[in-house]
Design a protein around this motif. Sequence first.
Motif, PDB file in Angstrom:
ATOM      1  N   ARG A 162      48.561  44.175 -35.837  1.00  0.00           N
ATOM      2  CA  ARG A 162      48.680  43.045 -36.766  1.00  0.00           C
ATOM      3  C   ARG A 162      47.355  42.766 -37.480  1.00  0.00           C
ATOM      4  NH1 ARG A 162      51.267  38.858 -32.973  1.00  0.00           N
ATOM      5  NH2 ARG A 162      50.760  40.516 -31.502  1.00  0.00           N
ATOM      6  N   ILE A 166      53.375  31.841 -34.347  1.00  0.00           N
ATOM      7  CA  ILE A 166      53.204  33.097 -35.070  1.00  0.00           C
ATOM      8  C   ILE A 166      54.264  34.090 -34.637  1.00  0.00           C
ATOM      9  CG2 ILE A 166      51.508  34.839 -35.691  1.00  0.00           C
ATOM     10  CD1 ILE A 166      50.931  31.809 -36.269  1.00  0.00           C
ATOM     11  N   LYS A 167      54.639  33.975 -33.366  1.00  0.00           N
ATOM     12  CA  LYS A 167      55.655  34.897 -32.879  1.00  0.00           C
ATOM     13  C   LYS A 167      56.938  34.111 -32.623  1.00  0.00           C
ATOM     14  CE  LYS A 167      52.560  36.240 -30.083  1.00  0.00           C
ATOM     15  NZ  LYS A 167      52.161  36.569 -28.741  1.00  0.00           N
ATOM     16  N   TYR A 169      48.180  43.342 -31.032  1.00  0.00           N
ATOM     17  CA  TYR A 169      47.198  42.511 -31.744  1.00  0.00           C
ATOM     18  C   TYR A 169      46.411  43.344 -32.740  1.00  0.00           C
ATOM     19  CZ  TYR A 169      48.062  38.361 -28.977  1.00  0.00           C
ATOM     20  OH  TYR A 169      48.647  37.256 -28.437  1.00  0.00           O
ATOM     21  N   LYS A 187      52.804  42.039 -27.266  1.00  0.00           N
ATOM     22  CA  LYS A 187      51.925  41.154 -26.502  1.00  0.00           C
ATOM     23  C   LYS A 187      50.711  41.881 -25.950  1.00  0.00           C
ATOM     24  CE  LYS A 187      54.279  40.288 -22.909  1.00  0.00           C
ATOM     25  NZ  LYS A 187      53.748  39.380 -21.925  1.00  0.00           N
ATOM     26  N   SER A 188      50.624  43.176 -26.210  1.00  0.00           N
ATOM     27  CA  SER A 188      49.489  43.907 -25.652  1.00  0.00           C
ATOM     28  C   SER A 188      48.371  44.023 -26.697  1.00  0.00           C
ATOM     29  CB  SER A 188      49.931  45.303 -25.217  1.00  0.00           C
ATOM     30  OG  SER A 188      50.228  46.066 -26.363  1.00  0.00           O
ATOM     31  N   MET A 199      53.405  25.881 -36.669  1.00  0.00           N
ATOM     32  CA  MET A 199      54.359  26.969 -36.698  1.00  0.00           C
ATOM     33  C   MET A 199      53.867  28.105 -35.804  1.00  0.00           C
ATOM     34  SD  MET A 199      56.297  28.221 -39.972  1.00  0.00           S
ATOM     35  CE  MET A 199      55.487  29.584 -40.701  1.00  0.00           C
TER      36      MET A 199
END
Lengths: 332, 247
Positions: A191, A330-331, A188, A183-184, A328
């Motif tokens: 990914r 993503i996580k 991001y 989440k940091s 949908m």
Amino acid sequence: MRNLPGFVKKYPLFPGFILIMFLAPVFIGDPFALHVLIMVLLYAAFGQAWNIISGYAGQVSLGHCIFFGAGAYTSSLLLIKLGLSPWVGMIAGVLVSIMLAAAIGSICFKLKGHYFVIATLVIAEIILAVVSNNDFFGAAVGLWLPIKESSLVNLQFHSKIPYYYLMLIFTALVFGFTWYMEKSRMGYYFRAIKADPDAAQALGVNLFRYKLEALIYSAVFSAVAGTLYAQYVLLVDPYNIFALKVSLIAALVVVLGGVGNLWGPLVGSAILVPISEYARSWLSGGGKALDLIIYGGLIVLIAIFEPDGLMGLLKRRVFKKASDLNKMPIKP
Amino acid sequence: MSILLRIDHVSKNFGGLRALHDVSFEVNEGEIVGLIGPNGAGKTTLFNCISCFCKVSSGRVFLGKNETTGLTPDKIARLGIARTFQIVKPLKDMSVLDNVLVGALIKTSHVGQARRWARELCDFGGLGAKADQLAQKLTIADKKRLEILKALAIRPKLLLLDETMAGLNPSERQEAVEFVKKINKEMKITILMIEHVMDIIMPLSSHVVVLDYGVKIAEGPPQVIAHDEKVIKAYLGERYHAKVASS
């Protein structure tokens, strides 16, 4: 942990799961079953380490035994040769692992293409050749760790239960870190690098720096897993440590469970490791081949039917119910 | 008006191929500048040189007073040049919002703050309702829009648009034109855009640069460019020439 309520809300089954994991040794009398659980946790943590660099950041490694082995061998050698505590050895193992990661990363991540996966594969083989032919490392026989008094200071116990809790805490730490990472900004960026390196770079992501960061985190956790493994089995031998098999299992548990997914390594490990351990115990020596055949079969099935792994399957089923594939998440 | 981007005698060779030869021009702050030229004229190569995705063979590029030649693309982004790609590059398996969020993280490491800015941008760009969809599931028009939003997320001073209107139908194109105007006016971002469709570039830009075979053959206000003999011969073709002449 000011984020804890949000975490519990997102994963409502999580507290119950933790409770079950915490109480498991009370209900499991069979030491072998407890051994299997310990190995499940170990490979979940090691798989998660692989997941950070290969699943999230997209830089596939087929030589993660390098970092696992660096942890296992460094702490074992320091214990045998210098009598140093395995806790000191663990830190030393982490440092050795970071140096190896920095060396491999600073060369491979400057290049585009498949250099990283080839380098990890080849370097693992080189280390295997060096270690298995050098008496300093115990050569092909490996190193037997001296039996010490059962205590946390010695990181050695005569019962499996303390090992179980130790592994549970370590695995929880690795998963906690990965959850935070996901989440940091780092998560991001990882990914984004996996999705499209050029686009990521145009958005201000320093590819080299973030790939190296991912590899170093991955190497640190792999090394700690290695030290814990060595202290658990009290034997490190090159063919069970610096082996392609070890690197592959780290990758396979994640591929089966779900690449780039927080829970993927745990799901994959909970399926693959018991198959392997029970096949070995029931079919003795011949079990080794059978578990690999089952692994192979599972991976082929996953590759054909559900490339996102079992967590991907779960996600899809939930959203078919809501009959809204477009939304949908993503996580998980 | 101060100069924001200065291209100073830039050349780029790929082996024996001369992609750009001694190109110089300037972009003033607040302008929309069009970059046109036939296929293979070196337009995208010039963009790659400005955004440092490829190294110039000779010459220099300046953003404001700072020389940017030889930096890496992520440093350029941090200095304030954002670019889109001709072949769109959405971040796969990430939502539209997260695509924009990655760009927004350039100015803050606080994900919540970046998400708010990304949400605002999605609304600004008309993708607010599709913010939670996977980026690769968008239509081509929306993907082109996302490409621009990602670039805007880094809060650039200069935006490089590489054929963001190619492949759109006339009504989508009109929306895109309005959007580019909005970016320029409301966000006060200077724009350098490559475009093939003359009907778009001519009314939109205050200033046009024409490349042909890697050489700058003309530069000036669109009305002048449209009547320039060299440009007509190299690029616009007789038909457009006739159309401009008769109008």
